[in-house]
Write an enzyme that holds these catalytic residues in place. Structure first.
Site, PDB file in Angstrom:
ATOM      1  N   GLY A  77       1.183  -1.011  -0.009  1.00 33.44           N
ATOM      2  CA  GLY A  77      -0.554  -0.196   0.448  1.00 33.44           C
ATOM      3  C   GLY A  77       0.447   1.540   0.034  1.00 33.44           C
ATOM      4  N   LYS A 137      11.188   0.175   1.406  1.00 32.64           N
ATOM      5  CA  LYS A 137      10.159   0.962   1.113  1.00 32.64           C
ATOM      6  C   LYS A 137      10.138   2.055   0.816  1.00 32.64           C
ATOM      7  CE  LYS A 137       6.679  -1.081   3.737  1.00 32.64           C
ATOM      8  NZ  LYS A 137       5.403  -1.441   4.415  1.00 32.64           N
ATOM      9  N   ASP A 167      -4.468  -4.900  11.154  1.00 32.12           N
ATOM     10  CA  ASP A 167      -4.795  -5.836   9.649  1.00 32.12           C
ATOM     11  C   ASP A 167      -3.992  -7.291   9.813  1.00 32.12           C
ATOM     12  OD1 ASP A 167      -5.124  -6.346   6.679  1.00 32.12           O
ATOM     13  OD2 ASP A 167      -3.276  -4.921   5.993  1.00 32.12           O
TER      14      ASP A 167
END
Length: 846
Positions: A513, A531, A627
């Site tokens: 995401g 990332k 999550d």
């Protein structure tokens, strides 16, 4: 450097035929609409194939050269003859289509990475039309079903003599496509005249955004209450069951036995449906309310709700299809429409809809999706209606793609047409000459634009090649100071460029995401996961700041650790420890990796539970992950598990409150149903999600699998049903059935059942789950200290006979104030770490 690749698909027609085509393009309502024959292209082949009743012609002709592209042929079975071949692009290439009629066009791109010498599944590429990115960093794979093709569908306005669809391979990679469809649509299929803007705070208002100043991408198309089918436009409609939130409230309405036809001409501009709006079979099936009670309606507690995954914070077009084929008269069945739990309007009494039942109609709404990752639609019966019911026949969601300045512009349209005109008149020699000249011009233009783009994207390095000027610094200078920012974690961009070979495609190991993830090796030899955010990733500067501040204060050997960050100029980069074995899901199903033994799986579950238990009880104020899923549990080279991806995490409730009220966030299949209904978040929401993970570990299948029968689609529901029926043994991963001790299985399955209880108060704490898993492992090892019959109640007193780790409440980390950069660790923290590690708590991060 990429050279010009030009593929012009062109047909010559006689004058009479041209006249007939021009006449038919007027789309008279009395003549109806038929799908045109062009363009349907079987890419990479000179043979034609038939699929869904349409002829896809071979693309290869003497006039259409692909001097630097090549064809791949399938070496294994494929789901369709359309996917026997593919066109491969090693350089930037395009298809160019002549446009005879201005209007709204549908573009479909088919991708199926079959077995081939080029390994199509390793492709990485972008696809664009002038001014718009259709796809970015795609691999052409259908991640939800590896055996199915990926079909991407777009709607766009075309008013130019031609349109180019350009394929741009990423660095050191290639692009491919199996088939392309491009054809003009009916006049009023989608129109600005019948659409309303919806916001939860303001309700509906007129929409003036102009749908076709954008490109629309199909995200969902549901035949509610019906089966999978294709319509006249070859659009695929699928069942809605997997998106229902309260399946116990809904049932399939009996199909209509007659033929439902529109009550207006095919030039309809809504809300009445035309023959092409949706097929009769969609309007002839529906979901309706079930087991309804008047008291529930009066208190607003009864509704049918669908939640469909979408991109965050993005405009979407929502189309809802209705057809009352049960009521004897208009206005007897009234119900309320809500989006994101905000009332929109009353339905089934619109005077603009035909009063002759059954009358098909639809409504269009443009809305901006929130941070939950879903669009939620609810229907509630009206308490004053003669017939207390609610129904829905069909649902479509399309993403509105904004134009982008980053799409390299086409050359002037006259130059685009020049090769075709000269090729027609002067022959192939002149055509080749023109293409070469344009190639040099295009190459020069692209080099210049890439140079400009790189100078904008990357910072100008100073201080000996190390820039310290970044977004966090800018924010602080503008009056929004970031106290307690651990500057020791800051890594210069140039170091990360060296570590990842300047973010080379060969280093790409995943995409989430936040953005792309690259494997890198730092100057000190440490292997890391880098990332890197990208525009439109859904996460921005506030979340980036929060991650850094919070992650730098927490560490635990079962939480993936933050090594550092970079915030120079336009970059937002997070650097984590590298996990060699990837995700837990990678080792459970749809994988070629060796199957994990039952003992290893148990230990992975124990490691993960320890990390989550530390989050809940050992971090300052407690942290709720929000999550938990098998893709967020990573394994190192020794299969030691660590919990990762805290982008949705939230501070736990204070001691004076039992929960945190917040918008629903998470992943389908793992979401706590109580949290979804009430929007009240507790630690028990993580416990529910972890229960689903435990089932995944036991059964080696996905949490949601739409390919299975309806009662088996949701793993949590299916697992509980099998447990209650005593058939759980039948759904266990066959590779471990012979390994599992029955006592260990019983304890493990009891733990799952407790985690998946409907009410959070009935679920155990993560500490209790950890204890139970440790116990299951000891039972598996056949601990001699346990003296009991095989099926003795394992919930009775066992603490005296079984030595387990101390999983009592860890010391509070409330001393982590914003003025203190000290690393504080709980009793289970890893003390042998020479770098600053962390894990994150984010409030409403996505």
């Amino acid at each position: 450097m990429a050279t010009v690749q030009l593929h012009t698909i062109q047909h010559c027609f006689c004058v009479a035929l041209l006249f007939l085509l021009q006449l038919s393009s007027l789309q008279f309502a009395s003549l109806g609409y038929n799908v045109p024959d062009k363009y349907f292209i079987n890419c990479g082949s000179d043979n034609s194939v038939t699929e869904s009743g349409k002829l896809y012609v071979g693309e290869s002709t003497p006039e259409a050269g692909f001097s630097s592209s090549n064809t791949e042929r399938n070496q294994s079975s494929v789901p369709s003859p359309l996917y026997q071949t593919a066109r491969i692009f090693r350089r930037e290439s395009w298809y160019k289509f002549n446009i005879d009629t201005n209007g709204t066009y549908l573009v479909r791109l088919h991708f199926f990475p079959f077995t081939s010498p080029s390994n199509l599944s390793s492709a990485r590429f972008n696809v664009s039309v002038p001014g718009f990115w259709l796809l970015q960093n795609t691999n052409g794979r259908n991640d939800s079903n590896n055996n199915s093709a990926l079909v991407k569908e777009f709607f766009m306005e075309i008013s130019t003599p031609s349109i180019k669809i350009t394929f741009r391979p990423l660095e050191s990679s290639f692009a491919f496509v199996n088939a392309i469809e491009l054809f003009v649509l009916p006049l009023h299929l989608i129109s600005d005249n019948n659409v309303r803007r919806f916001t939860p705070t303001r309700g509906t208002s007129s929409y003036s955004g102009g749908l076709y100043s954008r490109v629309l991408e199909t995200k969902h198309r549901l035949n509610v209450g019906g089966q999978t089918m294709k319509d006249i436009l070859l659009r695929n409609w699928i069942p809605d069951d997997i998106y229902l939130i309260y399946p116990e409230n809904a049932k399939n309405r009996s199909p209509y036995q007659g033929q439902i036809v529109p009550r207006v001409g095919d030039d309809s501009d809504g809300p009445n449906a035309a023959s092409y709006t949706a097929p009769s079979d969609v309007y002839g099936t529906a979901k309706e309310t079930k087991n309804i009670s008047t008291s529930a309606i009066d208190f607003g507690l009864f509704n049918i709700t669908w939640a469909l995954p979408v991109d965050n914070n993005t405009d979407h077009l929502l189309r809802l299809h209705f057809c009352d084929y049960v009521s004897s008269d208009v206005g007897l069945t009234l119900f309320e429409l809500s989006i994101y739990d905000a009332h929109v309007k009353q339905l089934n009494n619109d005077p603009k809809v035909s009063n002759e039942l059954p009358a098909p109609y639809y409504y269009d709404f443009v809305l901006n999706s929130d941070n939950s990752g879903h669009i939620k639609v609810s229907l509630t019966p009206n308490e004053t209606a003669d017939i207390k019911d609610a129904f829905l026949n069909g649902l479509e969601i399309m993403k509105l793609i904004e134009s982008s300045n980053s799409v390299p512009p086409d050359l002037d349209s006259e130059y685009n047409r020049l090769p075709v005109l000269l090729g027609s008149v002067l022959g192939g020699v002149v055509l080749v000459s023109v293409v070469v000249v344009l190639g040099f011009l295009w190459r020069f233009k692209m080099n210049k634009e890439k140079s400009n783009e790189n100078s904008h994207r990357l910072p100008i390095l100073d201080n000996g090649g190390r820039s310290s000027h970044g977004r966090l610094t800018d924010t602080t200078n503008r009056g929004s100071p970031l106290p307690n920012l651990n500057l020791e974690l800051k890594i210069p961009l140039v170091d990360l460029q060296l570590a990842t070979k300047n973010f080379h495609a060969s280093q790409l190991i995943g995409k989430g995401g936040f953005g792309n993830v690259y494997k890198g090796v730092l100057e000190n030899g440490m292997t890391v996961a880098v990332k890197r955010s990208q525009p439109g990733s859904g996460q921005g500067l506030p979340e980036f700041q929060t991650e850094i501040m919070v992650l730098s204060k927490i560490r635990h050997k079962h939480l993936v650790s933050l090594i550092g960050y970079c915030d120079e100029k336009f970059e937002m980069i997070l650097v984590y420890e590298y996990m060699e074995k990837g995700t837990l899901r990678d080792h459970l199903y749809n994988t070629k990796l060796p199957s994990l033994s039952w003992k290893v799986r148990l230990q992975i579950c124990i490691d993960s539970a320890r990390g989550l238990h530390y989050l809940h009880k050992g971090a300052a104020g407690g942290i709720i992950h929000r999550d938990v899923k098998s893709t967020n549990i990573l394994l190192d080279e020794n299969h030691v598990a660590k919990v990762a991806d805290f982008g949705l995490s939230r501070s736990g409730p204070p001691d004076t409150q039992p929960h945190v009220t917040t918008g629903v966030k998470g992943t389908f299949g793992y979401l706590d149903p109580e949290y979804f209904r009430s929007q009240q978040l507790t630690e028990k929401s993580d416990v529910y999600s972890f229960g689903v993970v435990l089932l995944e570990v036991l059964c080696a299948r996905a949490a949601i699998d739409p390919s299975l029968p309806t009662d088996q689609i949701n793993l949590a529901e299916w697992g509980l049903l099998c447990k209650s029926k005593g058939t759980l043994q039948e759904i266990i991963d066959p590779s471990i059935t012979e390994q599992i001790d029955q006592n260990s299985l019983r304890r493990f399955s009891e733990t799952i059942e407790k985690c998946l209880q409907e009410d959070g108060c009935d679920r155990p704490t993560m500490g209790d789950v950890l204890w139970d898993l440790e116990y299951a492992l000891q039972l598996q090892k056949g601990a001699n200290a346990i003296q009991r019959e095989p099926y003795e109640d394992s919930s009775s007193n066992v603490s005296a006979s079984l030595q387990l780790p101390n999983v009592r409440r860890l010391p509070s980390l409330s001393t982590l104030s914003e003025a203190d950069d000290t690393i504080v660790r709980g009793e289970e923290s890893d003390s042998v770490v020479d770098s600053v590690f962390s894990q994150l708590k984010i409030d409403d991060a996505r």
